[in-house]
Motif scaffolding. Structure first.
Motif, PDB file in Angstrom:
ATOM      1  N   ARG A  18       0.840  -1.189   0.000  1.00 62.91           N
ATOM      2  CA  ARG A  18       0.000   0.000   0.000  1.00 62.91           C
ATOM      3  C   ARG A  18       0.884   1.252   0.000  1.00 62.91           C
ATOM      4  O   ARG A  18       2.096   1.198   0.207  1.00 62.91           O
ATOM      5  CB  ARG A  18      -0.927  -0.024   1.207  1.00 62.91           C
ATOM      6  CG  ARG A  18      -1.819  -1.277   1.277  1.00 62.91           C
ATOM      7  CD  ARG A  18      -2.722  -1.449   0.065  1.00 62.91           C
ATOM      8  NE  ARG A  18      -3.710  -0.412  -0.018  1.00 62.91           N
ATOM      9  CZ  ARG A  18      -4.936  -0.463   0.476  1.00 62.91           C
ATOM     10  NH1 ARG A  18      -5.348  -1.568   1.053  1.00 62.91           N
ATOM     11  NH2 ARG A  18      -5.745   0.547   0.369  1.00 62.91           N
ATOM     12  N   LEU A  19       0.260   2.382  -0.222  1.00 59.07           N
ATOM     13  CA  LEU A  19       0.980   3.650  -0.363  1.00 59.07           C
ATOM     14  C   LEU A  19       1.902   3.974   0.815  1.00 59.07           C
ATOM     15  O   LEU A  19       3.035   4.415   0.579  1.00 59.07           O
ATOM     16  CB  LEU A  19      -0.003   4.784  -0.620  1.00 59.07           C
ATOM     17  CG  LEU A  19       0.613   6.148  -0.880  1.00 59.07           C
ATOM     18  CD1 LEU A  19       1.517   6.124  -2.114  1.00 59.07           C
ATOM     19  CD2 LEU A  19      -0.468   7.196  -1.043  1.00 59.07           C
ATOM     20  N   PRO A  20       1.476   3.796   2.080  1.00 59.76           N
ATOM     21  CA  PRO A  20       2.416   4.131   3.165  1.00 59.76           C
ATOM     22  C   PRO A  20       3.748   3.382   3.075  1.00 59.76           C
ATOM     23  O   PRO A  20       4.803   3.954   3.355  1.00 59.76           O
ATOM     24  CB  PRO A  20       1.637   3.734   4.429  1.00 59.76           C
ATOM     25  CG  PRO A  20       0.205   3.910   4.038  1.00 59.76           C
ATOM     26  CD  PRO A  20       0.149   3.442   2.597  1.00 59.76           C
ATOM     27  N   GLU A  21       3.716   2.129   2.637  1.00 62.60           N
ATOM     28  CA  GLU A  21       4.969   1.377   2.492  1.00 62.60           C
ATOM     29  C   GLU A  21       5.783   1.889   1.310  1.00 62.60           C
ATOM     30  O   GLU A  21       7.012   1.967   1.382  1.00 62.60           O
ATOM     31  CB  GLU A  21       4.695  -0.124   2.352  1.00 62.60           C
ATOM     32  CG  GLU A  21       5.968  -0.932   2.403  1.00 62.60           C
ATOM     33  CD  GLU A  21       5.757  -2.425   2.538  1.00 62.60           C
ATOM     34  OE1 GLU A  21       6.754  -3.150   2.384  1.00 62.60           O
ATOM     35  OE2 GLU A  21       4.627  -2.864   2.785  1.00 62.60           O
ATOM     36  N   TYR A  44       9.550   9.399  -0.567  1.00 65.67           N
ATOM     37  CA  TYR A  44       8.714  10.416  -1.209  1.00 65.67           C
ATOM     38  C   TYR A  44       7.353  10.511  -0.536  1.00 65.67           C
ATOM     39  O   TYR A  44       6.854   9.542   0.021  1.00 65.67           O
ATOM     40  CB  TYR A  44       8.477  10.085  -2.684  1.00 65.67           C
ATOM     41  CG  TYR A  44       9.686  10.204  -3.565  1.00 65.67           C
ATOM     42  CD1 TYR A  44      10.761  11.022  -3.255  1.00 65.67           C
ATOM     43  CD2 TYR A  44       9.754   9.490  -4.756  1.00 65.67           C
ATOM     44  CE1 TYR A  44      11.856  11.122  -4.083  1.00 65.67           C
ATOM     45  CE2 TYR A  44      10.855   9.585  -5.594  1.00 65.67           C
ATOM     46  CZ  TYR A  44      11.900  10.405  -5.255  1.00 65.67           C
ATOM     47  OH  TYR A  44      12.977  10.503  -6.077  1.00 65.67           O
ATOM     48  N   LYS A  45       6.753  11.682  -0.628  1.00 73.39           N
ATOM     49  CA  LYS A  45       5.395  11.898  -0.142  1.00 73.39           C
ATOM     50  C   LYS A  45       4.404  11.500  -1.225  1.00 73.39           C
ATOM     51  O   LYS A  45       4.747  11.331  -2.394  1.00 73.39           O
ATOM     52  CB  LYS A  45       5.185  13.366   0.250  1.00 73.39           C
ATOM     53  CG  LYS A  45       6.087  13.833   1.365  1.00 73.39           C
ATOM     54  CD  LYS A  45       5.685  13.182   2.664  1.00 73.39           C
ATOM     55  CE  LYS A  45       6.510  13.747   3.803  1.00 73.39           C
ATOM     56  NZ  LYS A  45       6.329  13.062   5.038  1.00 73.39           N
ATOM     57  N   LYS A  46       3.152  11.365  -0.828  1.00 72.74           N
ATOM     58  CA  LYS A  46       2.079  10.918  -1.710  1.00 72.74           C
ATOM     59  C   LYS A  46       1.985  11.763  -2.983  1.00 72.74           C
ATOM     60  O   LYS A  46       1.917  11.227  -4.099  1.00 72.74           O
ATOM     61  CB  LYS A  46       0.755  10.977  -0.949  1.00 72.74           C
ATOM     62  CG  LYS A  46      -0.451  10.607  -1.761  1.00 72.74           C
ATOM     63  CD  LYS A  46      -1.711  10.729  -0.903  1.00 72.74           C
ATOM     64  CE  LYS A  46      -2.950  10.425  -1.709  1.00 72.74           C
ATOM     65  NZ  LYS A  46      -4.159  10.515  -0.867  1.00 72.74           N
ATOM     66  N   ALA A  47       1.989  13.077  -2.844  1.00 70.50           N
ATOM     67  CA  ALA A  47       1.826  13.960  -4.009  1.00 70.50           C
ATOM     68  C   ALA A  47       2.942  13.754  -5.027  1.00 70.50           C
ATOM     69  O   ALA A  47       2.685  13.748  -6.238  1.00 70.50           O
ATOM     70  CB  ALA A  47       1.767  15.423  -3.559  1.00 70.50           C
ATOM     71  N   TRP A  48       4.181  13.583  -4.553  1.00 66.03           N
ATOM     72  CA  TRP A  48       5.304  13.408  -5.469  1.00 66.03           C
ATOM     73  C   TRP A  48       5.227  12.055  -6.176  1.00 66.03           C
ATOM     74  O   TRP A  48       5.502  11.957  -7.375  1.00 66.03           O
ATOM     75  CB  TRP A  48       6.632  13.562  -4.747  1.00 66.03           C
ATOM     76  CG  TRP A  48       7.784  13.587  -5.699  1.00 66.03           C
ATOM     77  CD1 TRP A  48       8.719  12.626  -5.896  1.00 66.03           C
ATOM     78  CD2 TRP A  48       8.094  14.633  -6.625  1.00 66.03           C
ATOM     79  NE1 TRP A  48       9.609  13.009  -6.872  1.00 66.03           N
ATOM     80  CE2 TRP A  48       9.247  14.236  -7.335  1.00 66.03           C
ATOM     81  CE3 TRP A  48       7.526  15.870  -6.912  1.00 66.03           C
ATOM     82  CZ2 TRP A  48       9.823  15.029  -8.321  1.00 66.03           C
ATOM     83  CZ3 TRP A  48       8.104  16.656  -7.891  1.00 66.03           C
ATOM     84  CH2 TRP A  48       9.237  16.233  -8.583  1.00 66.03           C
ATOM     85  N   ILE A  49       4.837  11.025  -5.461  1.00 57.41           N
ATOM     86  CA  ILE A  49       4.686   9.701  -6.074  1.00 57.41           C
ATOM     87  C   ILE A  49       3.648   9.767  -7.191  1.00 57.41           C
ATOM     88  O   ILE A  49       3.888   9.294  -8.307  1.00 57.41           O
ATOM     89  CB  ILE A  49       4.302   8.642  -5.021  1.00 57.41           C
ATOM     90  CG1 ILE A  49       5.492   8.401  -4.085  1.00 57.41           C
ATOM     91  CG2 ILE A  49       3.851   7.343  -5.681  1.00 57.41           C
ATOM     92  CD1 ILE A  49       5.164   7.594  -2.845  1.00 57.41           C
ATOM     93  N   TYR A  50       2.505  10.389  -6.915  1.00 57.83           N
ATOM     94  CA  TYR A  50       1.463  10.460  -7.935  1.00 57.83           C
ATOM     95  C   TYR A  50       1.847  11.390  -9.083  1.00 57.83           C
ATOM     96  O   TYR A  50       1.430  11.173 -10.225  1.00 57.83           O
ATOM     97  CB  TYR A  50       0.115  10.836  -7.318  1.00 57.83           C
ATOM     98  CG  TYR A  50      -0.553   9.608  -6.736  1.00 57.83           C
ATOM     99  CD1 TYR A  50      -1.196   8.695  -7.560  1.00 57.83           C
ATOM    100  CD2 TYR A  50      -0.478   9.321  -5.387  1.00 57.83           C
ATOM    101  CE1 TYR A  50      -1.762   7.538  -7.055  1.00 57.83           C
ATOM    102  CE2 TYR A  50      -1.049   8.174  -4.864  1.00 57.83           C
ATOM    103  CZ  TYR A  50      -1.698   7.284  -5.719  1.00 57.83           C
ATOM    104  OH  TYR A  50      -2.249   6.136  -5.216  1.00 57.83           O
ATOM    105  N   ARG A  51       2.669  12.370  -8.826  1.00 57.27           N
ATOM    106  CA  ARG A  51       3.182  13.206  -9.924  1.00 57.27           C
ATOM    107  C   ARG A  51       4.087  12.375 -10.834  1.00 57.27           C
ATOM    108  O   ARG A  51       3.978  12.446 -12.070  1.00 57.27           O
ATOM    109  CB  ARG A  51       3.942  14.400  -9.367  1.00 57.27           C
ATOM    110  CG  ARG A  51       4.474  15.295 -10.468  1.00 57.27           C
ATOM    111  CD  ARG A  51       5.159  16.500  -9.925  1.00 57.27           C
ATOM    112  NE  ARG A  51       5.644  17.319 -11.023  1.00 57.27           N
ATOM    113  CZ  ARG A  51       6.033  18.561 -10.882  1.00 57.27           C
ATOM    114  NH1 ARG A  51       5.991  19.140  -9.708  1.00 57.27           N
ATOM    115  NH2 ARG A  51       6.476  19.222 -11.922  1.00 57.27           N
TER     116      ARG A  51
END
Length: 70
Positions: free
Chosen positions: A13-16, A23-30
């Protein structure tokens, strides 16, 4: 196929993913939107997960590219 030689596909999942990459969530999705990071798979209406080996391969490639760019 022999089950002892079969590699297990692990979904994370995203936290892992955030912990593994730093990286933070926004950067990963970018990065995902720019096709520079593995896309998650849909598990349900509001649930996604990443394939761990794809994330690990991305991390290894990023390290290799960093080392050879010098």
């Amino acid at each position: 196929m022999n089950t002892s030689t079969k590699q297990t596909t692990r979904l994370i999942r995203l936290p892992e993913v955030m912990h593994k990459t730093g990286y933070k969530k926004a950067w990963i999705y970018r990065l995902i939107s720019e096709n520079k990071f593995p896309k998650p798979i849909k598990l349900g209406a509001r649930s996604v997960a990443f394939i761990e080996i794809e994330v690990d391969d991305w991390i290894s490639d990023t390290i290799s590219n960093s080392r050879t760019a010098s």
